[in-house]
Design an enzyme around this catalytic site. Structure first.
Site, PDB file in Angstrom:
ATOM      1  N   SER A 160       1.464  -1.188   0.004  1.00 46.19           N
ATOM      2  CA  SER A 160      -0.190  -0.124  -0.115  1.00 46.19           C
ATOM      3  C   SER A 160       0.991   1.155   0.354  1.00 46.19           C
ATOM      4  O   SER A 160       2.001   1.551   1.228  1.00 46.19           O
ATOM      5  CB  SER A 160      -0.742   0.329   1.123  1.00 46.19           C
ATOM      6  OG  SER A 160      -1.706   1.342   1.494  1.00 46.19           O
ATOM      7  N   HIS A 220      -0.814  -1.133  -4.503  1.00 47.19           N
ATOM      8  CA  HIS A 220      -2.259  -1.414  -3.514  1.00 47.19           C
ATOM      9  C   HIS A 220      -2.601   0.654  -2.979  1.00 47.19           C
ATOM     10  O   HIS A 220      -1.829   1.224  -3.520  1.00 47.19           O
ATOM     11  CB  HIS A 220      -2.695  -2.001  -2.421  1.00 47.19           C
ATOM     12  CG  HIS A 220      -4.012  -1.283  -1.729  1.00 47.19           C
ATOM     13  ND1 HIS A 220      -4.654  -1.800  -2.073  1.00 47.19           N
ATOM     14  CD2 HIS A 220      -4.467  -0.455  -1.247  1.00 47.19           C
ATOM     15  CE1 HIS A 220      -6.060  -1.356  -1.201  1.00 47.19           C
ATOM     16  NE2 HIS A 220      -5.257  -1.103  -0.530  1.00 47.19           N
ATOM     17  N   ASP A 234      -4.451   4.038  -1.979  1.00 43.44           N
ATOM     18  CA  ASP A 234      -6.133   4.082  -0.950  1.00 43.44           C
ATOM     19  C   ASP A 234      -5.800   5.628  -1.196  1.00 43.44           C
ATOM     20  O   ASP A 234      -5.713   6.561  -1.316  1.00 43.44           O
ATOM     21  CB  ASP A 234      -5.621   4.548   0.371  1.00 43.44           C
ATOM     22  CG  ASP A 234      -5.040   2.863   1.047  1.00 43.44           C
ATOM     23  OD1 ASP A 234      -5.967   1.518   0.402  1.00 43.44           O
ATOM     24  OD2 ASP A 234      -4.402   1.856   1.438  1.00 43.44           O
ATOM     25  N   MET A 283      -8.869   8.506  -0.064  1.00 43.64           N
ATOM     26  CA  MET A 283      -9.861   8.837   0.880  1.00 43.64           C
ATOM     27  C   MET A 283     -10.367  10.997   0.906  1.00 43.64           C
ATOM     28  O   MET A 283      -9.900  11.017   0.949  1.00 43.64           O
ATOM     29  CB  MET A 283      -9.201   9.087   2.694  1.00 43.64           C
ATOM     30  CG  MET A 283      -8.769   7.606   2.770  1.00 43.64           C
ATOM     31  SD  MET A 283      -7.382   7.456   3.891  1.00 43.64           S
ATOM     32  CE  MET A 283      -6.924   5.623   4.174  1.00 43.64           C
ATOM     33  N   HIS A 326      -7.937   1.891  -4.104  1.00 40.16           N
ATOM     34  CA  HIS A 326      -9.138   1.015  -3.290  1.00 40.16           C
ATOM     35  C   HIS A 326     -10.193   3.155  -2.407  1.00 40.16           C
ATOM     36  O   HIS A 326      -8.988   3.368  -2.005  1.00 40.16           O
ATOM     37  CB  HIS A 326      -8.313   0.873  -2.232  1.00 40.16           C
ATOM     38  CG  HIS A 326      -9.159   0.708  -0.584  1.00 40.16           C
ATOM     39  ND1 HIS A 326      -8.661   0.004   0.442  1.00 40.16           N
ATOM     40  CD2 HIS A 326     -10.408   0.979  -0.714  1.00 40.16           C
ATOM     41  CE1 HIS A 326      -9.499   0.377   1.307  1.00 40.16           C
ATOM     42  NE2 HIS A 326     -10.977   0.560   0.824  1.00 40.16           N
ATOM     43  N   MET A 364     -11.931   5.216  -0.406  1.00 44.48           N
ATOM     44  CA  MET A 364     -12.419   5.205   0.187  1.00 44.48           C
ATOM     45  C   MET A 364     -13.844   6.618   0.830  1.00 44.48           C
ATOM     46  O   MET A 364     -12.783   7.120   1.248  1.00 44.48           O
ATOM     47  CB  MET A 364     -11.422   4.703   1.297  1.00 44.48           C
ATOM     48  CG  MET A 364     -11.089   4.151   1.890  1.00 44.48           C
ATOM     49  SD  MET A 364      -9.874   3.530   2.807  1.00 44.48           S
ATOM     50  CE  MET A 364      -8.203   3.102   0.829  1.00 44.48           C
ATOM     51  N   MET A 372     -11.667  -5.788   4.675  1.00 47.59           N
ATOM     52  CA  MET A 372     -11.101  -4.660   5.878  1.00 47.59           C
ATOM     53  C   MET A 372     -10.933  -5.460   6.946  1.00 47.59           C
ATOM     54  O   MET A 372     -12.015  -5.635   7.554  1.00 47.59           O
ATOM     55  CB  MET A 372     -11.763  -3.514   5.884  1.00 47.59           C
ATOM     56  CG  MET A 372     -12.178  -2.330   4.644  1.00 47.59           C
ATOM     57  SD  MET A 372     -10.332  -2.092   3.561  1.00 47.59           S
ATOM     58  CE  MET A 372      -9.533  -1.759   5.409  1.00 47.59           C
ATOM     59  N   ASP A 415      -7.511  -6.307   3.439  1.00 46.15           N
ATOM     60  CA  ASP A 415      -6.592  -5.013   3.845  1.00 46.15           C
ATOM     61  C   ASP A 415      -6.832  -4.522   4.582  1.00 46.15           C
ATOM     62  O   ASP A 415      -8.283  -4.401   5.932  1.00 46.15           O
ATOM     63  CB  ASP A 415      -7.694  -3.760   3.349  1.00 46.15           C
ATOM     64  CG  ASP A 415      -6.652  -2.909   2.448  1.00 46.15           C
ATOM     65  OD1 ASP A 415      -5.315  -2.350   2.915  1.00 46.15           O
ATOM     66  OD2 ASP A 415      -7.384  -2.140   1.315  1.00 46.15           O
TER      67      ASP A 415
HETATM   68  C1  DX5 Z   1      -6.839   1.401   5.526  1.00 51.06           C
HETATM   69  C2  DX5 Z   1      -6.429   1.113   3.958  1.00 51.06           C
HETATM   70  C3  DX5 Z   1      -5.141  -0.146   4.540  1.00 51.06           C
HETATM   71  C4  DX5 Z   1      -3.285   0.374   4.585  1.00 51.06           C
HETATM   72  C5  DX5 Z   1      -3.148  -0.552   5.236  1.00 51.06           C
HETATM   73  O1  DX5 Z   1      -7.818   2.367   5.190  1.00 51.06           O
HETATM   74  O2  DX5 Z   1      -7.263   0.120   2.735  1.00 51.06           O
HETATM   75  O3  DX5 Z   1      -5.146  -0.268   2.499  1.00 51.06           O
HETATM   76  O4  DX5 Z   1      -2.859   1.219   3.560  1.00 51.06           O
HETATM   77  O5  DX5 Z   1      -2.132  -0.141   5.623  1.00 51.06           O
HETATM   78  P1  DX5 Z   1      -1.263  -0.794   6.971  1.00 51.06           P
HETATM   79  O6  DX5 Z   1      -1.218  -2.553   6.630  1.00 51.06           O
HETATM   80  O7  DX5 Z   1      -0.529  -0.016   7.839  1.00 51.06           O
HETATM   81  O8  DX5 Z   1      -2.896  -1.668   7.913  1.00 51.06           O
HETATM   82 ZN    ZN Z   2      -6.848  -0.183   1.354  1.00 46.82          ZN
END
Ligand code: DX5
Ligand code: ZN
Length: 219
Positions: free
Chosen positions: A9, A34, A36, A38, A67, A69, A138, A176
């Site tokens: 990620s 990956h 993220d 947000m 991903h 969010m 998740m 994840d």
């Molecule tokens: C959390 C994200 C994850 C995050 C995982 O909201 O969706 O992808 O980056 O990070 P670690 O592996 O540090 O939990």
């Molecule tokens: Zn993620």
């Protein structure tokens, strides 16, 4: 059994040295990037958006797994397709018309993913599982890297695996949050296909070796 894919990620990368970290993933045994995204509304944090993704894609040579969010993700499906996303995952909890959203993602040539928050039961996907290329379970509450793995995830993987085979679907299962060398093997054994790892990879002394270690543990 097919090999487990490892998806570092980028959220945990050093954003001031992003090209260096992207190239490290390119050279490593990792399978996917990956990413993220947000929005500070669906989750209590803002990560990065389109301009940063564009620059990641410029250097990345592996599958781009985005991903989202964010609330109302339908607004940005075409944008993420044009930026080069290969897998686009939306949250079940953020979609009023999930079936329509999945079709729209596929119409743009991407694989369609659905993420479930830790409190959302797998059974809610019963009627759409055949339309989903990837379910992202998740294993932490979304919003931040570096949180601890929620143990109930193993049971969710088993339930999802059962649902997928019962319906004759070919959906991949992605995990994840909080993935480390301590839980990777068991996650594979219960049915995970893709493991996302952020802090465990990037905060380690040698991220390339850490990725290699995850591949070995799950082979
Ligand atoms: C959390 C994200 C994850 C995050 C995982 O909201 O969706 O992808 O980056 O990070 P670690 O592996 O540090 O939990
Ligand atoms: Zn993620």
């Amino acid at each position: 059994m097919s090999q487990t894919l490892i998806a570092p990620s980028v959220l945990a990368a050093d954003f001031a040295n992003l090209q260096r970290d992207v190239e490290m993933i390119n050279r490593s045994e990792a399978d996917w990037f990956h990413i993220d995204i947000m929005d500070g509304v669906f989750v209590p944090n803002i990560s990065f958006g389109m301009p940063v993704l564009r620059d990641i894609v410029k250097h990345a040579t592996k599958t781009i797994d985005v991903h989202l969010m964010i609330v109302d993700p339908d607004r940005y499906i075409k944008t993420f397709a044009s930026l080069g996303a290969n897998v686009l995952t939306v949250h079940y909890e953020a979609c009023t018309h999930l079936h329509r959203t999945l079709q729209a993602i596929k119409a743009e040539g991407m694989q369609a993913g659905v993420a479930l928050n830790p409190h959302t039961p797998v059974a809610l996907l019963e009627d759409v599982i055949k339309d989903i290329d990837l379910v992202c379970l998740m294993s932490v509450n979304p919003g931040f890297g570096g949180q601890s793995f929620i143990e109930n995830t193993y049971d969710k993987v088993k339930a999802l695996k059962h649902l997928i085979s019962e319906k004759g679907a070919s959906t991949k299962i992605e995990i994840d949050g909080g993935v480390t060398n301590k839980n990777a093997r068991e996650l594979k054994d219960v049915g995970a296909d893709v493991l996302v790892a952020g802090s465990y990879v990037f905060k380690s002394e040698n991220p390339t070796e850490t990725i290699k270690g995850l591949k070995e543990i799950t082979s």
